[in-house]
Design an enzyme around this catalytic site. Structure first.
Site, PDB file in Angstrom:
ATOM      1  N   GLY A 126     -12.912 -33.062 134.141  1.00 37.52           N
ATOM      2  CA  GLY A 126     -12.473 -31.681 134.046  1.00 37.52           C
ATOM      3  C   GLY A 126     -11.900 -31.743 132.387  1.00 37.52           C
ATOM      4  O   GLY A 126     -12.210 -32.677 131.619  1.00 37.52           O
ATOM      5  N   ARG A 158      -2.270 -36.023 140.694  1.00 38.54           N
ATOM      6  CA  ARG A 158      -1.130 -35.531 141.625  1.00 38.54           C
ATOM      7  C   ARG A 158      -0.839 -36.593 142.327  1.00 38.54           C
ATOM      8  O   ARG A 158      -1.800 -37.631 142.868  1.00 38.54           O
ATOM      9  CB  ARG A 158      -1.932 -34.563 142.538  1.00 38.54           C
ATOM     10  CG  ARG A 158      -2.009 -32.947 141.886  1.00 38.54           C
ATOM     11  CD  ARG A 158      -0.433 -32.508 141.886  1.00 38.54           C
ATOM     12  NE  ARG A 158      -0.492 -31.337 141.223  1.00 38.54           N
ATOM     13  CZ  ARG A 158      -0.028 -30.939 140.072  1.00 38.54           C
ATOM     14  NH1 ARG A 158       0.137 -31.604 139.088  1.00 38.54           N
ATOM     15  NH2 ARG A 158      -0.217 -29.623 139.625  1.00 38.54           N
ATOM     16  N   GLU A 172       6.692 -36.874 145.917  1.00 32.98           N
ATOM     17  CA  GLU A 172       7.634 -36.930 144.863  1.00 32.98           C
ATOM     18  C   GLU A 172       8.663 -35.435 144.971  1.00 32.98           C
ATOM     19  O   GLU A 172       8.423 -34.666 145.275  1.00 32.98           O
ATOM     20  CB  GLU A 172       6.806 -36.758 143.411  1.00 32.98           C
ATOM     21  CG  GLU A 172       6.101 -35.421 143.303  1.00 32.98           C
ATOM     22  CD  GLU A 172       5.377 -35.339 141.986  1.00 32.98           C
ATOM     23  OE1 GLU A 172       4.258 -36.248 141.695  1.00 32.98           O
ATOM     24  OE2 GLU A 172       5.289 -34.264 141.271  1.00 32.98           O
ATOM     25  N   HIS A 203       6.516 -37.234 136.340  1.00 34.43           N
ATOM     26  CA  HIS A 203       5.615 -36.045 136.175  1.00 34.43           C
ATOM     27  C   HIS A 203       6.006 -35.191 135.021  1.00 34.43           C
ATOM     28  O   HIS A 203       6.480 -34.028 134.751  1.00 34.43           O
ATOM     29  CB  HIS A 203       5.986 -34.956 137.484  1.00 34.43           C
ATOM     30  CG  HIS A 203       4.870 -34.169 137.751  1.00 34.43           C
ATOM     31  ND1 HIS A 203       4.443 -33.964 138.947  1.00 34.43           N
ATOM     32  CD2 HIS A 203       3.959 -33.788 136.830  1.00 34.43           C
ATOM     33  CE1 HIS A 203       3.248 -33.297 138.878  1.00 34.43           C
ATOM     34  NE2 HIS A 203       3.140 -32.871 137.524  1.00 34.43           N
ATOM     35  N   ILE A 204       5.736 -36.040 133.961  1.00 33.61           N
ATOM     36  CA  ILE A 204       6.014 -35.363 132.484  1.00 33.61           C
ATOM     37  C   ILE A 204       5.051 -35.257 131.825  1.00 33.61           C
ATOM     38  O   ILE A 204       4.961 -35.318 130.316  1.00 33.61           O
ATOM     39  CB  ILE A 204       7.095 -36.292 131.715  1.00 33.61           C
ATOM     40  CG1 ILE A 204       6.726 -37.599 131.398  1.00 33.61           C
ATOM     41  CG2 ILE A 204       8.552 -36.055 132.500  1.00 33.61           C
ATOM     42  CD1 ILE A 204       7.404 -38.265 130.462  1.00 33.61           C
TER      43      ILE A 204
HETATM   44  C1  8YV Z   1       3.659 -29.284 135.576  1.00 35.37           C
HETATM   45  C2  8YV Z   1       1.339 -30.182 136.047  1.00 35.37           C
HETATM   46  O1  8YV Z   1       4.605 -29.440 134.754  1.00 35.37           O
HETATM   47  O2  8YV Z   1       0.179 -28.383 134.986  1.00 35.37           O
HETATM   48  C3  8YV Z   1       0.283 -29.000 136.006  1.00 35.37           C
HETATM   49  O3  8YV Z   1      -0.641 -29.126 137.012  1.00 35.37           O
HETATM   50  O4  8YV Z   1       1.084 -31.093 136.992  1.00 35.37           O
HETATM   51  C4  8YV Z   1       2.275 -30.004 134.996  1.00 35.37           C
HETATM   52  O5  8YV Z   1       1.944 -30.018 133.889  1.00 35.37           O
HETATM   53  C5  8YV Z   1       4.054 -29.087 136.743  1.00 35.37           C
HETATM   54  O6  8YV Z   1       3.047 -29.066 137.779  1.00 35.37           O
HETATM   55  C6  8YV Z   1       5.237 -28.333 137.082  1.00 35.37           C
HETATM   56  O7  8YV Z   1       4.836 -26.755 137.055  1.00 35.37           O
END
Ligand code: 8YV
Length: 331
Positions: free
Chosen positions: A156, A240, A269, A287-288
């Site tokens: 994507g 994910r 997580e 998750h940053i």
């Molecule tokens: C988010 C993410 O910060 O946008 C997404 O899908 O995984 C991250 O950028 C996280 O999901 C919190 O909303």
């Protein structure tokens, strides 16, 4: 005119709250309290809109308890926390936050790849432990990024942005696997060629996962897939948790079945599989991937703008189920 009531389910920038408060009666969660599903449903019961992040599950049970709800705006591009079919059935609009995080997330994917391949964290931890007594020819020798083959699973917007970095900036051969093949001109712009999943896993020096989570993509990488990879290969997951079987990966890293992994997302997580915490050849981040100040502000703004557009004008900027617009009796 009475103002619509909305819930902001997690702590957000004060500026985001101020913007929403210009249009709505807002219940906020600036203390970032952990609301379980029952409390979230109770607080959403009388609300027309919800500002959510990837951590709030919006499903049929919650929707049944919240008859006033018209829109949930996710401050994330991924929306596996939404049951979009259930939302559509209830006439609730779902929006996400695409595009504004593409380049920032691709930067991070590349940074994680570099850190993993070049053993940056492992060597830094060793230095901090006082283990650097003298130089050695093979000290933290990793694998090259430039000129290597990168295999991207999930092509994507973010996958394409990572491909461009690899092909144009690092002279990499880029192969990709995706549900559908890109148009030839787009492939050329990304410098990427299509490969079957098996071919990609067998030939890539670095495998990067950017595929959205769904039942179909659960455990895209498990023991069988890890067994196909080169023993010198690295694996990066910025997609994910659940895309990788973390237990199988921990075992593969322990057995040196693959060289190393870089993980920003985890099954279950913020819990992390204990086996991953035990092995040195893995870079772990919480998750940053989208976490730069400008990008997080842009994501929050987009979620807020979706709420404002829909609840004040019946429009949406980034709808996931646009059929709801107009069909909904009272947007
Ligand atoms: C988010 C993410 O910060 O946008 C997404 O899908 O995984 C991250 O950028 C996280 O999901 C919190 O909303």
């Amino acid at each position: 005119m009475t103002r619509a009531k909305i819930l902001v389910a997690r702590a957000v920038f004060p500026e985001t709250l101020a913007k929403l408060e210009q249009h709505f009666e807002v219940e906020a969660n600036q203390s970032d309290a952990d609301w379980g599903p029952a409390e979230l449903a109770a607080r959403l019961k009388d609300k027309s809109g919800a500002f959510t992040t990837g951590t709030e599950r919006i499903d049929a049970a919650l929707l049944a308890a919240c008859p006033q709800l018209k829109i949930c705006a996710n401050m994330a591009v991924g929306y596996n926390n939404f049951d979009v079919d259930a939302m559509t059935a209830r006439g609730v609009l779902a929006t996400n936050a695409p595009d504004v995080l593409t380049e920032t997330t691709a930067d991070f994917g590349f940074a994680l790849l570099m850190a993993t391949a070049r053993r940056i964290c492992e060597s830094e931890h060793s230095l901090r432990r006082g283990e650097w007594k003298k130089w050695r020819y093979d000290m933290f020798a990793g694998s090259d990024v430039h000129g290597s083959t990168m295999g991207i699973i999930g092509m994507g917007r973010i996958g394409q942005a990572i491909a461009r970095r690899g092909a144009l900036g690092f002279g990499m051969k880029v192969i990709y696997h995706n549900r559908s093949r890109l148009a030839p001109d787009l492939e050329a712009r990304c410098g990427a060629t299509y490969a079957s999943k098996e071919e990609l896993l067998r030939t890539a020096d670095h495998v990067v996962l950017v595929v959205p989570y769904s039942a179909a993509s659960h455990h895209t990488i498990g023991a069988a897939e890890l067994a196909l990879m080169k023993p010198t290969a690295t694996l990066v997951n910025i997609a994910r948790g659940g895309i990788v079987d973390d237990a199988a990966l921990a075992q593969a890293l322990k057995d040196k079945r693959i060289a190393a992994a870089g993980l920003d997302v985890f099954e279950g997580e913020p819990k992390v599989h204990p086996g991953l915490l035990e092995v040195p050849n893995v870079v772990l981040t919480p998750h940053i991937a989208s976490a730069t100040v400008p990008t997080r502000r842009a994501m929050a703004d987009l979620a807020a703008d979706n709420l404002i557009a829909y609840l004040t004008r019946g429009e949406a900027l980034t709808p996931l189920n646009p059929s709801v617009i107009g069909a909904s009796a009272n947007p």
